[in-house]
Design a protein around this motif. Structure first.
Motif, PDB file in Angstrom:
ATOM      1  N   GLY A 178       9.562   4.540  -1.699  1.00 25.16           N
ATOM      2  CA  GLY A 178      10.725   3.893  -2.313  1.00 25.16           C
ATOM      3  C   GLY A 178      10.557   3.680  -3.802  1.00 25.16           C
ATOM      4  O   GLY A 178      11.526   3.353  -4.500  1.00 25.16           O
ATOM      5  N   TYR A 179       9.333   3.864  -4.283  1.00 30.81           N
ATOM      6  CA  TYR A 179       9.040   3.678  -5.711  1.00 30.81           C
ATOM      7  C   TYR A 179       8.287   4.893  -6.255  1.00 30.81           C
ATOM      8  O   TYR A 179       7.665   5.657  -5.511  1.00 30.81           O
ATOM      9  CB  TYR A 179       8.171   2.433  -5.927  1.00 30.81           C
ATOM     10  N   LYS A 180       8.346   5.041  -7.571  1.00 31.67           N
ATOM     11  CA  LYS A 180       7.497   5.997  -8.269  1.00 31.67           C
ATOM     12  C   LYS A 180       6.917   5.289  -9.488  1.00 31.67           C
ATOM     13  O   LYS A 180       7.453   4.266  -9.936  1.00 31.67           O
ATOM     14  CB  LYS A 180       8.285   7.241  -8.685  1.00 31.67           C
ATOM     15  N   LYS A 181       5.831   5.831 -10.003  1.00 28.23           N
ATOM     16  CA  LYS A 181       5.133   5.188 -11.100  1.00 28.23           C
ATOM     17  C   LYS A 181       5.416   5.927 -12.407  1.00 28.23           C
ATOM     18  O   LYS A 181       5.178   7.132 -12.511  1.00 28.23           O
ATOM     19  CB  LYS A 181       3.631   5.170 -10.819  1.00 28.23           C
ATOM     20  N   ILE A 182       5.942   5.198 -13.395  1.00 29.72           N
ATOM     21  CA  ILE A 182       6.219   5.755 -14.723  1.00 29.72           C
ATOM     22  C   ILE A 182       5.582   4.850 -15.768  1.00 29.72           C
ATOM     23  O   ILE A 182       5.899   3.654 -15.839  1.00 29.72           O
ATOM     24  CB  ILE A 182       7.736   5.890 -14.979  1.00 29.72           C
ATOM     25  N   ASN A 183       4.663   5.428 -16.555  1.00 29.38           N
ATOM     26  CA  ASN A 183       3.952   4.668 -17.593  1.00 29.38           C
ATOM     27  C   ASN A 183       3.281   3.409 -17.038  1.00 29.38           C
ATOM     28  O   ASN A 183       3.304   2.341 -17.650  1.00 29.38           O
ATOM     29  CB  ASN A 183       4.903   4.284 -18.735  1.00 29.38           C
ATOM     30  N   GLY A 184       2.725   3.543 -15.835  1.00 27.23           N
ATOM     31  CA  GLY A 184       1.996   2.434 -15.226  1.00 27.23           C
ATOM     32  C   GLY A 184       2.869   1.396 -14.542  1.00 27.23           C
ATOM     33  O   GLY A 184       2.355   0.425 -13.990  1.00 27.23           O
ATOM     34  N   LYS A 185       4.183   1.577 -14.547  1.00 23.01           N
ATOM     35  CA  LYS A 185       5.105   0.602 -13.951  1.00 23.01           C
ATOM     36  C   LYS A 185       5.811   1.201 -12.733  1.00 23.01           C
ATOM     37  O   LYS A 185       6.099   2.402 -12.704  1.00 23.01           O
ATOM     38  CB  LYS A 185       6.146   0.161 -14.972  1.00 23.01           C
ATOM     39  N   LEU A 186       6.102   0.337 -11.733  1.00 23.94           N
ATOM     40  CA  LEU A 186       6.833   0.790 -10.554  1.00 23.94           C
ATOM     41  C   LEU A 186       8.323   0.858 -10.863  1.00 23.94           C
ATOM     42  O   LEU A 186       8.914  -0.113 -11.340  1.00 23.94           O
ATOM     43  CB  LEU A 186       6.592  -0.156  -9.376  1.00 23.94           C
ATOM     44  N   VAL A 187       8.915   2.016 -10.556  1.00 21.92           N
ATOM     45  CA  VAL A 187      10.346   2.236 -10.780  1.00 21.92           C
ATOM     46  C   VAL A 187      10.962   2.690  -9.472  1.00 21.92           C
ATOM     47  O   VAL A 187      10.358   3.475  -8.725  1.00 21.92           O
ATOM     48  CB  VAL A 187      10.577   3.300 -11.882  1.00 21.92           C
ATOM     49  N   ILE A 188      12.179   2.194  -9.156  1.00 23.40           N
ATOM     50  CA  ILE A 188      12.824   2.533  -7.887  1.00 23.40           C
ATOM     51  C   ILE A 188      13.188   4.011  -7.846  1.00 23.40           C
ATOM     52  O   ILE A 188      13.740   4.562  -8.801  1.00 23.40           O
ATOM     53  CB  ILE A 188      14.083   1.662  -7.673  1.00 23.40           C
ATOM     54  N   CYS A 189      12.878   4.641  -6.702  1.00 20.25           N
ATOM     55  CA  CYS A 189      13.285   6.025  -6.433  1.00 20.25           C
ATOM     56  C   CYS A 189      14.556   5.952  -5.578  1.00 20.25           C
ATOM     57  O   CYS A 189      14.484   5.574  -4.404  1.00 20.25           O
ATOM     58  CB  CYS A 189      12.172   6.754  -5.686  1.00 20.25           C
ATOM     59  N   PRO A 190      15.735   6.256  -6.128  1.00 21.27           N
ATOM     60  CA  PRO A 190      17.030   6.001  -5.457  1.00 21.27           C
ATOM     61  C   PRO A 190      17.133   6.563  -4.047  1.00 21.27           C
ATOM     62  O   PRO A 190      17.578   5.857  -3.131  1.00 21.27           O
ATOM     63  CB  PRO A 190      18.046   6.654  -6.397  1.00 21.27           C
ATOM     64  N   GLU A 191      16.744   7.828  -3.824  1.00 23.44           N
ATOM     65  CA  GLU A 191      16.897   8.444  -2.507  1.00 23.44           C
ATOM     66  C   GLU A 191      16.029   7.742  -1.461  1.00 23.44           C
ATOM     67  O   GLU A 191      16.478   7.482  -0.342  1.00 23.44           O
ATOM     68  CB  GLU A 191      16.524   9.932  -2.580  1.00 23.44           C
ATOM     69  N   GLN A 192      14.795   7.453  -1.822  1.00 24.75           N
ATOM     70  CA  GLN A 192      13.901   6.771  -0.881  1.00 24.75           C
ATOM     71  C   GLN A 192      14.317   5.318  -0.664  1.00 24.75           C
ATOM     72  O   GLN A 192      14.160   4.779   0.439  1.00 24.75           O
ATOM     73  CB  GLN A 192      12.459   6.842  -1.399  1.00 24.75           C
ATOM     74  N   ALA A 193      14.843   4.682  -1.704  1.00 27.96           N
ATOM     75  CA  ALA A 193      15.296   3.290  -1.593  1.00 27.96           C
ATOM     76  C   ALA A 193      16.413   3.164  -0.560  1.00 27.96           C
ATOM     77  O   ALA A 193      16.491   2.167   0.178  1.00 27.96           O
ATOM     78  CB  ALA A 193      15.762   2.776  -2.948  1.00 27.96           C
ATOM     79  N   LYS A 194      17.293   4.175  -0.469  1.00 31.09           N
ATOM     80  CA  LYS A 194      18.373   4.173   0.536  1.00 31.09           C
ATOM     81  C   LYS A 194      17.782   4.168   1.946  1.00 31.09           C
ATOM     82  O   LYS A 194      18.289   3.474   2.836  1.00 31.09           O
ATOM     83  CB  LYS A 194      19.251   5.412   0.356  1.00 31.09           C
ATOM     84  N   VAL A 195      16.713   4.931   2.147  1.00 34.98           N
ATOM     85  CA  VAL A 195      16.055   4.992   3.464  1.00 34.98           C
ATOM     86  C   VAL A 195      15.425   3.645   3.798  1.00 34.98           C
ATOM     87  O   VAL A 195      15.523   3.165   4.936  1.00 34.98           O
ATOM     88  CB  VAL A 195      14.988   6.109   3.481  1.00 34.98           C
ATOM     89  N   VAL A 196      14.801   3.011   2.814  1.00 37.22           N
ATOM     90  CA  VAL A 196      14.186   1.694   3.021  1.00 37.22           C
ATOM     91  C   VAL A 196      15.244   0.679   3.447  1.00 37.22           C
ATOM     92  O   VAL A 196      15.050  -0.077   4.419  1.00 37.22           O
ATOM     93  CB  VAL A 196      13.468   1.210   1.741  1.00 37.22           C
ATOM     94  N   LYS A 197      16.374   0.651   2.752  1.00 33.27           N
ATOM     95  CA  LYS A 197      17.465  -0.280   3.104  1.00 33.27           C
ATOM     96  C   LYS A 197      17.995   0.013   4.493  1.00 33.27           C
ATOM     97  O   LYS A 197      18.304  -0.912   5.265  1.00 33.27           O
ATOM     98  CB  LYS A 197      18.583  -0.163   2.070  1.00 33.27           C
TER      99      LYS A 197
END
Length: 516
Positions: A178-197
């Motif tokens: 549901g997340y991906k890492k950009i510059n050391g920070k967790l950022v929401i991955c939209p497609e995976q976030a839909k599956v989590v919800k």
């Protein structure tokens, strides 16, 4: 009195036979500096033997980015030891004891084995060569210091991690689904976030974890990168992971302070750190709390004896696909089902089996052994004892066998020197070397048999325990006893819907029918 004239050799042994040397290199991380060090070590050994008249480099064994505290994780080290046992190496060069091993026990064990094979190890930094028996004390001290250094580094790293956890600056190395890492920070991955919800909404609407898992697989919803299919443990992980609320619970597991380092679940053994608002949330805190209450309620409603409390847990395997069977409850009864069949029935034909039937099969097997353990187990015990005596009656040890091989190899070298000097013709040379090589091969086969003796001893010990157990237990079993099962059964293999194969300690396999 006879006159003796000494004829000096025209070709020295050093000219005819060079020491076969190997070099072992290791760096403990994949960082750029360490990789440069790794390459430097490799180049050093390649050049060191280029102009040597007495030694030749047969191979360089190099483990890159591997810990020295665990021998089982070093493939090149294991390959080197294997080549030593095969007689391919006479001497090993390594930069230092800490490169060879940071675990004193492993260090000494390997050095002693190598010495028994007639192979010496030279530690260049400490200027120690194992050919000198007095060096073992120095190796013990240096190996201990290397182990202490490794332990100290490990403890410093853990202290650093805990410090960053305490002040909220610790960064997760692997982002959850549901997340991906950009510059050391967790950022929401939209497609995976839909599956989590969807997973949270489905569970709150009354759909169970297994049904959610099957639905995701039927729709070919992509899972995490490490798995091709969804599993129930993955759904459970998402439903119980507080990170989806934007908060992070740190130090859910902890590591031991001694070598080898082992990791355990933190059930109050060490401090934990709950950090709020570390990243964007996918699930509202209220929704997450509702799911946790629902999971807790379902667990409390389950009958006593959860899968982890059952004596059969992790002891039943599918005979068709090899998968482990899992425990499932239905209408206050338990069943054992193949994991692969549970995910997709077409992949495995083994259907679920009632736990009561498994218990009944064990009770029948147990009662048969109570009456017949002597005629069944005693002949097997006697056969193993005879085999052990046959292997050891000569008193010959593996080390003595290796010494015999060393003598035979020395004879082949002598024959080679005689042939070179013209004292032995080609036909006799080939005939005698063939005979010596045949003897060496025969001894190597004997060594393999002797290596099995440790396993025979363990099997014999287990059989003694099994016989001793039934000598003390003369009463028949009426109801299933978990302690009895754990004492005598190693595992159960489900052959089909009508047969179970019980693997008892000591290697005995007995089949029992499943009564309908």
């Amino acid at each position: 009195m006879p006159t003796v004239t000494i004829i000096q050799p025209t070709i020295s042994e050093e000219q005819n036979h060079k020491l076969r040397c190997a070099a072992y290199c290791r760096v403990s991380s994949n960082s750029e500096d360490q990789i440069n060090s790794f390459m430097a070590q490799t180049r050093y050994y390649e050049k060191a033997f280029e102009k040597s008249d007495r030694e030749q480099l047969v191979d360089i064994y190099a483990d890159e980015g591997i810990t020295g505290t665990r021998e089982d994780k070093r493939d090149e080290f294991k390959r080197m030891i294997s080549d030593c046992r095969k007689g391919k190496i006479d001497r090993i060069y390594t930069k230092s004891i800490s490169r060879f091993a940071r675990n004193t026990k492993d260090c000494l064990k390997n050095i002693r084995e190598l010495k028994s094979l007639g192979i010496t190890v030279l530690f260049e930094k400490e200027n120690i060569e194992t050919a000198d028996m007095t060096d073992e004390m120095m190796i013990t001290i240096m190996g201990g210091l290397a182990q202490e250094e490794s332990t100290s580094i490990s403890q410093n790293l853990r202290w650093s991690c805990r410090k960053r956890m305490a002040n909220g600056t610790y960064e997760l190395s692997c982002p959850p689904y549901g997340y991906k890492k950009i510059n050391g920070k967790l950022v929401i991955c939209p497609e995976q976030a839909k599956v989590v919800k969807e997973i949270y909404d489905s569970y709150l609407s009354g759909i169970g974890m297994i049904s959610i898992m099957k639905n995701l697989n039927e729709r070919n919803i992509p899972c995490c990168k490490n798995s091709e299919r969804w599993h129930m443990i993955g759904v459970s992980y998402i439903l119980t992971n507080e990170k989806y609320t934007g908060n992070t619970l740190l130090q859910k597991t902890y590591s031991t302070n001694t070598l080898p380092v082992r990791r355990f679940k933190n059930n109050g053994n060490a401090d934990q750190y709950y950090v709020r608002n570390t990243h964007p949330a996918i699930i509202q805190q209220e929704t997450f709390d509702k799911v946790q209450r629902l999971i807790s309620e379902k667990n409390q409603k389950q009958p006593r004896g959860t899968p982890h409390n059952s004596a059969l847990h992790k002891h039943i395997f599918c005979g068709s696909c090899g998968s482990i069977l899992i425990r499932k409850s239905c209408r206050e009864k338990y069943y054992w089902s193949c994991r692969k069949h549970d995910l997709a029935a077409v992949d495995c034909p083994t259907k679920q089996i009632s736990e009561d039937k498994i218990h009944s099969a064990f009770i029948r097997l147990y009662n048969k052994l109570v009456y017949n353990f002597k005629p069944v187990l005693t002949p097997l015990q006697q056969a193993l004892q005879d085999l052990k005596y046959k292997n050891t009656k000569s008193g010959t040890t593996i080390i003595e066998k290796y010494k015999e091989i060393a003598k035979l190899k020395e004879q082949t070298h002598v024959l080679a020197r005689l042939k070179t000097k013209g004292f032995l013709d080609e036909a006799k040379y080939l005939g005698q070397t063939t005979e010596l090589n045949s003897k060496i091969a025969k001894i190597q086969t004997e060594i393999k048999k002797l290596n099995v003796s440790d396993e025979e001893d363990e099997t014999l010990e287990q059989l003694d325990m099994l016989i001793g157990y039934f000598e003390k237990r003369q009463k028949l079993m009426v109801e299933f006893e978990g302690s009895a099962f754990e004492s005598i059964v190693d595992k159960i293999v489900v052959k089909n819907q009508n047969e179970l194969e019980f693997h008892l300690i000591g290697g005995l396999e007995l089949t029992e029918k499943i009564c309908s």
